[in-house]
Design an enzyme around this catalytic site. Structure first.
Site, PDB file in Angstrom:
ATOM      1  N   LYS A   1       0.820  -1.216   0.000  1.00 25.23           N
ATOM      2  CA  LYS A   1       0.000   0.000   0.000  1.00 25.23           C
ATOM      3  C   LYS A   1       0.851   1.263   0.000  1.00 25.23           C
ATOM      4  O   LYS A   1       0.669   2.149  -0.838  1.00 25.23           O
ATOM      5  CB  LYS A   1      -0.871   0.071   1.279  1.00 25.23           C
ATOM      6  CG  LYS A   1      -1.863  -1.017   1.483  1.00 25.23           C
ATOM      7  CD  LYS A   1      -2.695  -0.783   2.751  1.00 25.23           C
ATOM      8  CE  LYS A   1      -1.868  -0.735   4.040  1.00 25.23           C
ATOM      9  NZ  LYS A   1      -1.179  -1.989   4.395  1.00 25.23           N
TER      10      LYS A   1
ATOM     11  N   SER B   1      -6.656  -0.599   7.677  1.00 22.81           N
ATOM     12  CA  SER B   1      -8.114  -0.445   7.856  1.00 22.81           C
ATOM     13  C   SER B   1      -8.874  -1.736   7.584  1.00 22.81           C
ATOM     14  O   SER B   1      -9.535  -1.879   6.570  1.00 22.81           O
ATOM     15  CB  SER B   1      -8.651   0.697   6.984  1.00 22.81           C
ATOM     16  OG  SER B   1      -8.177   0.633   5.667  1.00 22.81           O
TER      17      SER B   1
END
Lengths: 302, 636
Positions: free
Chosen positions: B475, B543
């Site tokens: 990410k 998340s």
């Protein structure tokens, strides 16, 4: 104690007191129109209650047309002295100088100059932003639609089609400079309520409300009292003594008496139940034409 | 359903004389559709209670000849249609108040208009009424306007309704018609929740079952309208038994020796010696005296206008509410309320109004219109604004906290009006349903330089690019590359990285589920602020929970949230283990590690899914930039 008042009068009393306090809390310079009649007497009594132990924190205003009954003026002076209040008395001096009177100029013109114009002069001169009036909704059809807090333009005009909605007891007291509010704490009282309250609270009123032998002239089916030497008689008219009283008080040439034996409050209340005419029947200025009250109110009449 | 107390037949021959059993005042309103005969009914009530004087009757006869609509009969409606314009147009355009009395009660009746555009006047009449007489034309039955008025009456807290099924003479006094109308009304009745409902077949014009019992309907055994109005028991509605509420109206200080708080008791009873609390501040005191012009009293109850003195000096002024310490009103600067819009100018969310509630006036804004109410069905309808006579349900935010009750609990401390700050017009009436806790449901006021203006200056559309995926999925690497590319293109960006944020803003948070939720909430709020500043915000966070990603999406406007799922299988990420974290987790040195002993909920429908097994990080970043150009987030 208020406990002895019937429930409906207690509720009306509390409502009027709330309205008066709301005015004092929101306006800088209120005034109370004092016309000396029974409604004004009740309104003044309620003001004494609303602000106790303080005195009512505003002056009284009387628009004196110079044609009021003499007993009214005496009662006025006695009342303010007894209660220790401040009163302003205003007369339209131009009208007086021009000799405007109810005989020569017609009730409509006379009312416009000596009452409506005089009132506007007095309100402007005092810079009052709120004025209490003793009008009741049951008096007349256009009164029935008037708000408790009734907005007036800077020129004292009333626009019946553009009135502020009035919900609950949430009165909108906001105005801009120059605009005013007329406030009617007795909006929800009827003539009968007024008399019952006067009786229950033992409120002093002008003796003209009680029956007595008085000098009157029969004119167009009405009894007009000859209160002083200015009274003009038409050919064939003569003054005679009759036992009469007044249901409403104003300028003596324009206010009709009724024949009556009611010389106590109880007798007046009893007479009220049997009455077949409304109190405004005795007010000559209301009969000029249908809708005449609405017209006068738009122009600034109380 | 109806609660009717024992009735004495109305003695028609006698004029009303006051007796001991004075039941006080009943305030009611008449409502119904145009031409249902409201004004005629009131005229009939005045006539039947001998309230009309000879001179008024004479004037009525004169007016009937000139304006009348009923042939040679007296047109009773002309008695109440007071204003000239109304008489000419033959409609009622404002609320008129009328008064009559019987031996049992005094009545104040509000005659309100039937035209839909005058709904605000009906609400005005209803706000002070205890009972509603709903007129229904027997020939027409229940109309939308009937439902509308029943709803408004119920919404304004009227507990008792009378169905006056009028013009029954025109359907031959037919019981079937009556039964059908009553059944149709009762089918909706649960919406309204009236405490009592009585249906009376009447003819206002001829007087059947108004003041006198009708000879033509032997099948009807209920009370006449007047009997019912005289007899109805309002004691179930009394506010005297509710918790004490006293809005301070005026501070009475005639001299240094006296300081009293004048007001009208809104609910409950107060006695000298009782403890009270200032609802807004929580300050307490004891009532020393209850002062009236007629002398001190020991106790006073709802609707009485009194003046209280306290045993100590406290900070107390007009607008405060004194309450019983045991049952205090809510205090908040936000609440949800029903609004009836009363101005020609439409309601604007965010616009500053003045709110008058009780004796207090405070700055207020409608932060969010939740919905408009379709009045016939009470169904919520999506809406952005309210026009004249619309009813809506909205959140309001105030300049400062106030004390209040729900309207259902107290019609005085739960009702308000909104006033335009510039015209001073009363623009709305409101009824509080419930308070909202601080800091929720607050919506910022619209500012002149807004998000679109800021972003437009930069040739971009603001957005959150939300990178989610397992630790070690790539990410941060991809997000970093995307930001570099956007920066080179002249875009204004900001990158919020999970690890970096945990060193600052979120350093106080751990890795429990609760802390992870709070971690994401703070980041989402921060991202929202940057979006508002017009930026393209890159958020690189594991998340793991769908709910929190949804929360982040919901914080910004539609189209401003791009969810990017960096889809790297656990075994691949664990094999990479750039930071050596998987190893520690496997050894039990890190608790709650996503993918090991804490779940990762993969996005079901991401905006972009990056399969990291195909192509390198550079290629993945290009793919995202292309997406942004394609969708107009960035100029090429």
């Amino acid at each position: 104690m208020p406990a002895q008042l019937p429930p409906h009068l207690r509720r009306l009393e509390a409502e009027a007191i709330f309205i008066m306090r709301e005015v004092v809390a929101n306006f800088e310079n209120p005034v109370m129109l004092y016309s000396i009649g029974k409604d004004s007497s009740v309104m003044l009594h309620l003001a004494m209650k609303a602000f106790h132990p303080a005195k009512p924190p505003f002056p009284l205003l009387h628009v004196d047309t110079t044609w009021k009954f003499r007993e009214m003026i005496a009662f006025r002076d006695e009342t303010v002295k007894r209660l220790g209040l401040d009163i302003k008395v205003h007369t339209n001096q131009e009208g007086k100088a021009a000799g405007i009177n109810p005989f020569d100029h017609g009730s409509s013109n006379y009312t416009q100059v000596m009452k409506t114009e005089a009132l506007k002069q007095a309100l402007d001169a005092g810079g009052y932003d709120a004025a209490f009036g003793g009008a009741r909704r049951d008096e007349e059809k256009s009164r029935a639609k008037e708000r408790v807090f009734s907005f007036r333009s800077a020129h004292h005009g009333w626009d019946p089609k553009n009135q502020r909605p009035e919900l609950w007891s949430l009165y909108n007291t906001r105005i801009r400079t120059g605009e005013t509010i007329r406030v009617f704490p007795l909006s929800n009282w009827t003539e009968l309520d007024i008399w019952q309250y006067i009786a229950a609270e033992n409120i002093p009123i002008v003796p003209l409300y009680f029956a007595a032998e008085r000098p009157v002239v029969a004119r167009n089916g009405q009894l007009i009292m000859a209160d002083d030497q200015r009274m003009r008689l038409l050919p064939g008219e003569k003054v005679e003594m009759r036992r009469v009283r007044f249901r409403t008080l104003g300028c003596y040439p324009l206010t009709a008496a009724v024949e009556s034996d009611a010389d106590t409050l109880d007798a007046i209340v009893e007479e009220m139940f049997l009455a077949t005419t409304s109190e405004r029947q005795g007010r000559l200025i209301d009969h000029d034409e249908s809708g005449s009250m609405e017209k006068k109110k738009r122009e600034g009449y109380f | 359903m109806a609660e009717i107390v024992a009735l004495r037949p109305h003695d028609d021959a006698a004029r009303p004389v006051p007796v001991e059993t004075d039941k006080g005042i009943l305030r009611f309103l008449t409502c119904g559709s145009v031409d249902d005969g409201k004004s005629t009914l009131i005229g009939r009530l005045l006539l039947d209670t001998k309230k009309l004087f000879d001179d008024q009757l004479a004037s009525l006869e004169k007016d009937s000849r000139r304006f009348g609509t009923v042939g040679d009969d007296m047109d009773l409606a002309l008695l109440v249609d007071g204003l000239e314009a109304e008489r000419e147009q033959g409609i009622t355009i404002d609320v008129a108040y009328r008064f009559f009395a019987t031996e049992k009660r005094k009545f104040i009746v509000a005659d309100t208009p039937g035209h839909e555009q005058y709904t605000r006047n009906m609400a005005t009449g209803a706000s002070t009424a205890d009972l509603a007489v709903l007129l229904i034309d027997a020939r027409k039955g229940i109309l939308n306007q009937t439902r509308r008025h029943a709803t408004i009456a119920a919404m304004l807290g009227i507990r008792h309704v009378v169905l006056a099924i009028n013009k029954i003479d025109l359907v031959d006094y037919d019981r079937v018609v009556y039964d059908r109308i009553v059944a149709a009304f009762d089918a909706d009745a649960s919406h309204y929740g009236f405490a009592s409902r009585v249906a009376i077949p009447i003819s206002a014009r001829h007087g059947d079952n108004v003041g006198e019992r009708s000879e033509s309907m032997p099948w009807y055994r209920g009370p006449t309208l007047l009997e019912h109005l005289e007899g109805i028991d309002l004691s179930v509605d009394v506010t005297a038994s509710r918790p004490f509420r006293f809005p301070v109206q005026w501070v009475n200080r005639p001299d240094l020796t006296f300081r009293g708080y004048a007001g009208t008791i809104a609910a409950g009873t107060i006695r000298a010696g009782d403890d009270i609390v200032v609802a807004r501040t929580g300050q307490q005191a004891t009532v020393s005296r209850i002062v009236t012009y007629d002398g001190d009293v020991r106790s006073a109850s709802a609707d009485e206008a009194v003046t209280l003195t306290l045993d100590r000096e406290i900070d107390l002024s007009r607008g405060d509410i004194l309450a019983t310490p045991a049952a205090r009103p809510d205090v908040s600067d936000q609440f949800a309320a029903h609004l009836i819009w009363m101005a020609d100018e439409a309601m604007l969310p965010g616009r500053p109004y003045l709110m008058k509630i009780g004796t207090r006036t405070v700055g207020a804004a409608i932060t969010e219109l939740k919905h408009k109410v379709e009045i016939e069905t009470l169904k919520p309808l999506a809406a952005k604004t309210l026009a004249l006579n619309d009813i809506g349900f909205a959140n309001l935010s105030l300049a400062e906290p106030i004390a209040f009750d729900s309207y259902e609990d107290n019609r005085t401390t739960g009702a308000f009006i909104l006033i335009d700050r510039f015209t001073n017009a009363t623009v709305a009436a409101g009824m509080i349903r419930f308070g909202l806790s601080r800091a929720t449901n607050i919506h910022r006021q619209a500012l002149d330089v807004d998000k679109a203006a800021r972003a437009g200056a930069k040739g971009q559309k603001p957005a959150v690019l939300w990178f989610t995926g397992l630790s070690g999925s790539g990410k941060s690497t991809i997000a970093n590359l995307v930001e570099k590319k956007l920066h080179l293109m002249g875009r204004h960006t900001y990158l919020l990285d999970g690890d970096n944020v945990r060193h600052g803003l979120n350093r106080d948070l751990g890795f429990t589920d609760a802390d992870r939720v709070e971690n994401i909430r703070r980041v989402a709020e921060t991202a929202k602020l940057f979006v508002d500043a017009g930026l393209i915000v890159l958020v690189s966070f594991i998340s793991p929970f769908r709910a929190e990603r949804q929360l982040a999406r919901d914080l910004v406007a539609e189209g401003e949230f791009v969810e990017i799922f960096v889809d790297t299988p656990l075994e691949v990420a664990e094999a990479r283990d750039v930071k050596g974290l998987y190893k520690k987790a496997r050894e039990g040195k890190i608790k709650n590690f996503t993918g090991i002993d804490s779940p990762y909920e993969a996005p079901l429908t991401p905006d972009i899914r990056l399969d990291t097994s195909i192509g390198d990080a550079e290629a993945q970043a290009d793919r995202i930039v292309d997406y942004l150009i394609e969708r107009g987030y960035s100029a090429a």
